[in-house]
Design a protein around this motif. Structure first.
Motif, PDB file in Angstrom:
ATOM      1  N   GLU B  98       0.866  -1.462   0.221  1.00  0.00           N
ATOM      2  CA  GLU B  98       0.157  -0.622  -0.096  1.00  0.00           C
ATOM      3  C   GLU B  98       1.238   0.949   0.060  1.00  0.00           C
ATOM      4  O   GLU B  98       1.645   1.514   0.432  1.00  0.00           O
ATOM      5  N   THR B 100       0.779   4.141  -0.682  1.00  0.00           N
ATOM      6  CA  THR B 100       0.194   5.531   0.587  1.00  0.00           C
ATOM      7  C   THR B 100       0.503   5.570   1.812  1.00  0.00           C
ATOM      8  O   THR B 100       0.457   6.746   2.889  1.00  0.00           O
ATOM      9  N   ASN B 101       0.369   4.282   2.505  1.00  0.00           N
ATOM     10  CA  ASN B 101       0.093   4.012   3.863  1.00  0.00           C
ATOM     11  C   ASN B 101       1.997   3.329   3.837  1.00  0.00           C
ATOM     12  O   ASN B 101       2.482   3.013   4.918  1.00  0.00           O
ATOM     13  N   GLY B 102       2.261   2.999   3.018  1.00  0.00           N
ATOM     14  CA  GLY B 102       3.767   3.415   3.873  1.00  0.00           C
ATOM     15  C   GLY B 102       3.760   1.347   3.906  1.00  0.00           C
ATOM     16  O   GLY B 102       4.966   1.180   4.752  1.00  0.00           O
ATOM     17  N   ASN B 103       2.876   0.574   3.711  1.00  0.00           N
ATOM     18  CA  ASN B 103       3.068  -1.294   4.508  1.00  0.00           C
ATOM     19  C   ASN B 103       3.021  -2.379   3.249  1.00  0.00           C
ATOM     20  O   ASN B 103       2.872  -1.792   2.140  1.00  0.00           O
ATOM     21  N   PHE B 139       7.425   1.768   5.409  1.00  0.00           N
ATOM     22  CA  PHE B 139       7.107   2.102   6.807  1.00  0.00           C
ATOM     23  C   PHE B 139       7.234   1.381   7.959  1.00  0.00           C
ATOM     24  O   PHE B 139       8.455   1.129   8.641  1.00  0.00           O
ATOM     25  N   ARG B 140       6.263  -0.159   7.452  1.00  0.00           N
ATOM     26  CA  ARG B 140       6.410  -0.731   8.259  1.00  0.00           C
ATOM     27  C   ARG B 140       6.805  -1.833   7.117  1.00  0.00           C
ATOM     28  O   ARG B 140       6.038  -2.561   6.227  1.00  0.00           O
TER      29      ARG B 140
END
Lengths: 189, 196
Positions: B98, B100-103, B139-140
């Motif tokens: 994803e 936009t969410n960096g996952n 991010f994760r």
């Protein structure tokens, strides 16, 4: 036998592409609703495109791994929301997605009534072993409603959603068949 | 200059004993077909039903996979090869990204039993994580592991993953139910780790 499609405040109906698309256009304008319900970016689609999308889903017919309903109020027959169940047929698990697009029906027990019907359908008609869902940590109203329905919190994924320049956790919940049955027995005493 | 993972010159796709490579459409299908005949591997690798696959079917799947990578842009797939003889030993992927969410979710498998317990998986996982955090800037990352896969659980914990979710009795195998664990690792935790 139970009435699977009728609760205390709402009833479940088939998804009708025309009316469903119409309300979806209206719901998409409410970005708070979108952000409570989903983790993808809010967007807008034409009624025509949405109708085609719902029609396509109808044309595909019933699939053993997907069950979706429109939800209408009992007193005014107003289309206020939806829910869908996606099944893992191998491991006998269902994932639920649920939403009330009409915000004047938030916080009045409609969601709880919908979830009651949803779990009844999943456990007594689809006969799954467990039902799962995920929600945003910034949606405490949903958390309370799901807890009331019998879901237990099973964990939290840290910061997996980014909104308004901040990181937000997601919560994950589940309810097992035996837990749900126990709740039903408790209720009938 | 830091000599760890933040050096631009440190190769992303080269480990000590393993390297990442693209799919070899000629040779890989035969080898992966053998792995799919090993029910134990299939059950450790995935929650989908184990089923033996022919080389011809795998060939088609690789083509589908590359098409999906090109069209959907939310998936990275690497074959893991032993540096000594360039042999295919496993696969590593980052999927359901994803942006936009960096996952994203990661998955990794070492195909044959004789290549396990040699540190290949650990090296490949480190490379995969570095790629996710230092190249894709996620991010994760998350990974799902059945509770019976104790080797994977130990490996994820060793690399700093935290057990974030325990989906009770979500799997049905061998006539009983098992928990499915979701592990998560944050980019920031990983950076602290590799700088330490």
């Amino acid at each position: 036998m139970r009435n699977l499609f009728r609760g205390e405040l709402v009833r479940l109906t088939a998804e009708e592409p025309g009316s469903r698309a119409k309300v979806e256009v209206h719901w998409q304008r409410d970005t708070e609703f979108h952000r409570l319900a989903d983790s993808d970016p809010a967007g807008m689609e034409s009624e025509k495109k949405l109708k085609e999308w719902f029609e396509k889903r109808n044309e595909e017919g019933f699939k053993p791994e997907r069950y979706s309903f429109s939800v209408r109020t009992l007193d005014e027959d107003k289309l206020i929301g939806f829910f869908g169940l996606w099944l893992d047929l191998i491991h006998n698990e269902a994932w639920v997605g649920i939403g009330i697009g009409e915000r004047e029906f938030w916080g009045k027990g409609y969601g709880t009534d919908m979830m009651k019907l949803c779990l009844q359908y999943a456990f007594t008609e689809l006969n799954v072993y467990r039902v799962s869902l995920g929600l945003h940590a910034y949606n405490p109203r949903a958390l309370r409603s799901y807890e009331k329905a019998g879901f237990r919190l099973e964990g939290c994924t840290r910061g997996d959603v980014a909104r308004e320049g901040r990181r937000h956790d997601s919560l994950w919940m589940g309810i097992l068949r035996e837990e749900w049955i126990q709740m039903q027995n408790g209720d009938s005493k | 200059m830091e000599k760890t993972m933040f050096d631009m010159a440190t190769q992303l796709f080269e480990g000590q004993d393993v390297r990442f490579g693209p799919i070899d459409h000629e040779k890989d299908p035969e080898i992966e077909s053998k792995w799919t005949h090993d029910a134990e591997f299939m059950r450790l690798y995935d929650v989908a039903p184990a089923r033996p696959m022919s080389a011809a079917l795998l060939k088609k799947q690789y083509e589908k996979l590359e098409k999906q990578i090109e069209e959907e842009k939310n998936l990275y797939y690497f074959t893991i090869r032993a540096k000594a003889d360039d042999r295919l030993i496993g696969k590593a992927l980052i999927q359901w990204i994803e942006w936009t969410n960096g996952n994203a979710w990661i998955q990794l498998g070492i195909g044959s039993a004789e290549d396990r317990r040699k540190g290949y998986g650990s090296q490949a996982l480190r490379m995969l994580i570095r790629f996710a955090f230092a190249e894709l800037n996620l991010f994760r990352v998350s990974a799902r592991v059945p509770e019976y896969n104790t080797a994977a659980i130990a490996l994820f914990k060793k690399l700093g993953f935290v057990e974030e979710v325990r989906r009770r009795q979500a799997l049905d195998r061998d006539g009983r139910r098992w928990d499915l664990i979701v592990f998560g690792l944050l980019n920031s935790d990983w950076q602290n780790q590799v700088r330490a």
